[in-house]
Design a protein around this motif. Structure first.
Motif, PDB file in Angstrom:
ATOM      1  N   ASP A 123       0.817  -1.204   0.000  1.00 45.75           N
ATOM      2  CA  ASP A 123       0.000   0.000   0.000  1.00 45.75           C
ATOM      3  C   ASP A 123       0.860   1.267   0.000  1.00 45.75           C
ATOM      4  OD1 ASP A 123      -2.224  -1.610   0.028  1.00 45.75           O
ATOM      5  OD2 ASP A 123      -2.947  -0.930   1.958  1.00 45.75           O
ATOM      6  N   PHE A 124       1.943   1.248   0.781  1.00 49.15           N
ATOM      7  CA  PHE A 124       2.866   2.387   0.830  1.00 49.15           C
ATOM      8  C   PHE A 124       3.325   2.742  -0.588  1.00 49.15           C
ATOM      9  CE2 PHE A 124       7.179   4.024   0.976  1.00 49.15           C
ATOM     10  CZ  PHE A 124       7.150   4.961   1.998  1.00 49.15           C
ATOM     11  N   TYR A 125       3.765   1.727  -1.323  1.00 51.31           N
ATOM     12  CA  TYR A 125       4.269   1.967  -2.671  1.00 51.31           C
ATOM     13  C   TYR A 125       3.156   2.310  -3.658  1.00 51.31           C
ATOM     14  CZ  TYR A 125       8.748   0.531  -0.910  1.00 51.31           C
ATOM     15  OH  TYR A 125       9.902   0.464  -0.187  1.00 51.31           O
ATOM     16  N   ILE A 138       0.548   4.195  -2.946  1.00 52.24           N
ATOM     17  CA  ILE A 138       0.354   5.647  -2.754  1.00 52.24           C
ATOM     18  C   ILE A 138       1.523   6.404  -3.379  1.00 52.24           C
ATOM     19  CG2 ILE A 138       0.247   7.495  -1.034  1.00 52.24           C
ATOM     20  CD1 ILE A 138      -2.329   5.993  -0.914  1.00 52.24           C
ATOM     21  N   ALA A 139       2.751   5.916  -3.148  1.00 56.29           N
ATOM     22  CA  ALA A 139       3.940   6.595  -3.689  1.00 56.29           C
ATOM     23  C   ALA A 139       3.922   6.649  -5.219  1.00 56.29           C
ATOM     24  CB  ALA A 139       5.208   5.899  -3.196  1.00 56.29           C
ATOM     25  N   GLU A 140       3.394   5.631  -5.858  1.00 54.13           N
ATOM     26  CA  GLU A 140       3.331   5.620  -7.319  1.00 54.13           C
ATOM     27  C   GLU A 140       2.295   6.597  -7.857  1.00 54.13           C
ATOM     28  OE1 GLU A 140       2.763   1.575  -8.525  1.00 54.13           O
ATOM     29  OE2 GLU A 140       4.691   0.940  -7.657  1.00 54.13           O
ATOM     30  N   ILE A 141       1.203   6.777  -7.138  1.00 50.26           N
ATOM     31  CA  ILE A 141       0.148   7.702  -7.568  1.00 50.26           C
ATOM     32  C   ILE A 141       0.513   9.155  -7.255  1.00 50.26           C
ATOM     33  CG2 ILE A 141      -2.265   8.384  -7.175  1.00 50.26           C
ATOM     34  CD1 ILE A 141      -2.798   5.383  -6.521  1.00 50.26           C
ATOM     35  N   ALA A 142       1.198   9.375  -6.144  1.00 55.38           N
ATOM     36  CA  ALA A 142       1.458  10.725  -5.632  1.00 55.38           C
ATOM     37  C   ALA A 142       2.052  11.710  -6.638  1.00 55.38           C
ATOM     38  CB  ALA A 142       2.326  10.651  -4.377  1.00 55.38           C
ATOM     39  N   PRO A 143       3.060  11.353  -7.431  1.00 52.63           N
ATOM     40  CA  PRO A 143       3.620  12.363  -8.331  1.00 52.63           C
ATOM     41  C   PRO A 143       2.667  12.814  -9.436  1.00 52.63           C
ATOM     42  CG  PRO A 143       4.666  10.239  -8.695  1.00 52.63           C
ATOM     43  CD  PRO A 143       3.798  10.103  -7.486  1.00 52.63           C
ATOM     44  N   ARG A 144       1.654  12.013  -9.713  1.00 59.05           N
ATOM     45  CA  ARG A 144       0.666  12.407 -10.730  1.00 59.05           C
ATOM     46  C   ARG A 144      -0.373  13.363 -10.165  1.00 59.05           C
ATOM     47  NH1 ARG A 144       0.813   6.679 -11.751  1.00 59.05           N
ATOM     48  NH2 ARG A 144      -1.307   6.486 -10.942  1.00 59.05           N
ATOM     49  N   VAL A 145      -0.555  13.361  -8.834  1.00 62.09           N
ATOM     50  CA  VAL A 145      -1.654  14.139  -8.263  1.00 62.09           C
ATOM     51  C   VAL A 145      -1.210  15.279  -7.343  1.00 62.09           C
ATOM     52  CG1 VAL A 145      -3.234  12.189  -8.470  1.00 62.09           C
ATOM     53  CG2 VAL A 145      -2.061  12.574  -6.304  1.00 62.09           C
ATOM     54  N   LEU A 146       0.021  15.208  -6.826  1.00 69.44           N
ATOM     55  CA  LEU A 146       0.504  16.248  -5.919  1.00 69.44           C
ATOM     56  C   LEU A 146       1.356  17.265  -6.670  1.00 69.44           C
ATOM     57  CD1 LEU A 146       1.633  14.173  -2.788  1.00 69.44           C
ATOM     58  CD2 LEU A 146      -0.597  15.202  -3.269  1.00 69.44           C
ATOM     59  N   SER A 160       6.218  10.565   6.210  1.00 68.26           N
ATOM     60  CA  SER A 160       5.933   9.136   6.140  1.00 68.26           C
ATOM     61  C   SER A 160       6.894   8.379   7.037  1.00 68.26           C
ATOM     62  CB  SER A 160       6.046   8.621   4.698  1.00 68.26           C
ATOM     63  OG  SER A 160       7.392   8.572   4.288  1.00 68.26           O
ATOM     64  N   ARG A 161       6.697   7.100   7.116  1.00 64.67           N
ATOM     65  CA  ARG A 161       7.559   6.230   7.906  1.00 64.67           C
ATOM     66  C   ARG A 161       8.903   6.011   7.223  1.00 64.67           C
ATOM     67  NH1 ARG A 161      10.859   4.126  10.297  1.00 64.67           N
ATOM     68  NH2 ARG A 161      10.885   2.066  11.217  1.00 64.67           N
ATOM     69  N   LYS A 162       8.888   5.978   5.902  1.00 70.58           N
ATOM     70  CA  LYS A 162      10.092   5.674   5.122  1.00 70.58           C
ATOM     71  C   LYS A 162      10.272   6.716   4.019  1.00 70.58           C
ATOM     72  CE  LYS A 162      10.554   1.110   6.507  1.00 70.58           C
ATOM     73  NZ  LYS A 162      11.724   0.766   7.253  1.00 70.58           N
ATOM     74  N   PRO A 163      10.749   7.925   4.363  1.00 71.40           N
ATOM     75  CA  PRO A 163      10.838   8.987   3.358  1.00 71.40           C
ATOM     76  C   PRO A 163      11.797   8.687   2.195  1.00 71.40           C
ATOM     77  CG  PRO A 163      11.842   9.695   5.412  1.00 71.40           C
ATOM     78  CD  PRO A 163      11.169   8.390   5.686  1.00 71.40           C
ATOM     79  N   ARG A 164      12.866   7.967   2.428  1.00 76.28           N
ATOM     80  CA  ARG A 164      13.785   7.624   1.320  1.00 76.28           C
ATOM     81  C   ARG A 164      13.107   6.690   0.333  1.00 76.28           C
ATOM     82  NH1 ARG A 164      19.438   6.484   4.402  1.00 76.28           N
ATOM     83  NH2 ARG A 164      19.459   8.467   5.524  1.00 76.28           N
ATOM     84  N   PHE A 175       9.897   6.459  -0.082  1.00 77.58           N
ATOM     85  CA  PHE A 175       8.854   7.238  -0.738  1.00 77.58           C
ATOM     86  C   PHE A 175       9.458   8.059  -1.875  1.00 77.58           C
ATOM     87  CE2 PHE A 175       5.815  10.638  -1.367  1.00 77.58           C
ATOM     88  CZ  PHE A 175       4.622   9.944  -1.361  1.00 77.58           C
ATOM     89  N   TYR A 176      10.596   8.676  -1.620  1.00 83.43           N
ATOM     90  CA  TYR A 176      11.267   9.467  -2.651  1.00 83.43           C
ATOM     91  C   TYR A 176      11.685   8.581  -3.833  1.00 83.43           C
ATOM     92  CZ  TYR A 176      14.626  12.362  -5.083  1.00 83.43           C
ATOM     93  OH  TYR A 176      15.299  13.047  -6.065  1.00 83.43           O
ATOM     94  N   SER A 177      12.239   7.413  -3.542  1.00 84.53           N
ATOM     95  CA  SER A 177      12.662   6.496  -4.615  1.00 84.53           C
ATOM     96  C   SER A 177      11.498   6.093  -5.508  1.00 84.53           C
ATOM     97  CB  SER A 177      13.294   5.236  -4.024  1.00 84.53           C
ATOM     98  OG  SER A 177      14.490   5.551  -3.376  1.00 84.53           O
ATOM     99  N   ALA A 178      10.344   5.884  -4.910  1.00 77.94           N
ATOM    100  CA  ALA A 178       9.173   5.444  -5.672  1.00 77.94           C
ATOM    101  C   ALA A 178       8.418   6.592  -6.337  1.00 77.94           C
ATOM    102  CB  ALA A 178       8.220   4.668  -4.766  1.00 77.94           C
ATOM    103  N   SER A 179       8.483   7.792  -5.729  1.00 79.08           N
ATOM    104  CA  SER A 179       7.644   8.889  -6.218  1.00 79.08           C
ATOM    105  C   SER A 179       8.420  10.067  -6.808  1.00 79.08           C
ATOM    106  CB  SER A 179       6.770   9.421  -5.080  1.00 79.08           C
ATOM    107  OG  SER A 179       7.572  10.135  -4.144  1.00 79.08           O
TER     108      SER A 179
END
Length: 133
Positions: A1-3, A5-13, A21-25, A27-31
């Motif tokens: 689920d974390f990933y 959200i991370a995959e969708i985030a750059p398209r919508v934010l 987040s719990r794992k910002p690195r 999140f950055y790698s994925a988004s």
């Protein structure tokens, strides 16, 4: 689920979005979006000081481990009027919240509204995401 959200985030934010987040690195790698750790304290003041200090306007509530439940859930429940829902992956799954300016009087019962267009990359994207759910 974390990933998810991370995959969708750059398209919508917005490109300038900062996400707690719990794992910002990860999140950055994925988004490709900046992130910071949320504080490991359940007190709202600590959470909002971190959000202000890092410029974060979003927080990812996930189930990677019990940390979101221990440290983010108490803040969400006690200050629900200081958050809005961006989108989630379903009931009891990861959810991305927008962080509003701190409201002074928390509600008696937690209540979350949908985030307004100012939290999204564009109003059209907001409408598209919300209408897909």
């Amino acid at each position: 689920d974390f990933y998810g959200i991370a995959e969708i985030a750059p398209r919508v934010l917005p490109d300038s979005a900062v996400v707690l987040s719990r794992k910002p690195r990860n999140f950055y790698s994925a988004s490709g979006l900046q992130g910071q750790n949320y504080p490991l304290f359940p007190e709202p003041d600590s959470f909002f000081n971190t959000a202000r200090g890092t410029g974060a306007r979003y927080v990812l509530f996930d189930g990677i481990d019990a940390l979101a439940q221990a440290y983010v859930a108490p803040v969400l429940m006690s200050r629900s009027n200081s958050f809005c829902i961006m989108f989630g992956l379903g009931q009891d799954r990861a959810t991305l919240f927008g962080i509003r300016p701190v409201m002074t009087a928390p509600p008696a019962t937690p209540n979350f509204e949908l985030c307004g267009p100012e939290f999204w990359r564009s109003a059209a994207i907001r409408d598209s995401v919300l209408n897909a759910n």
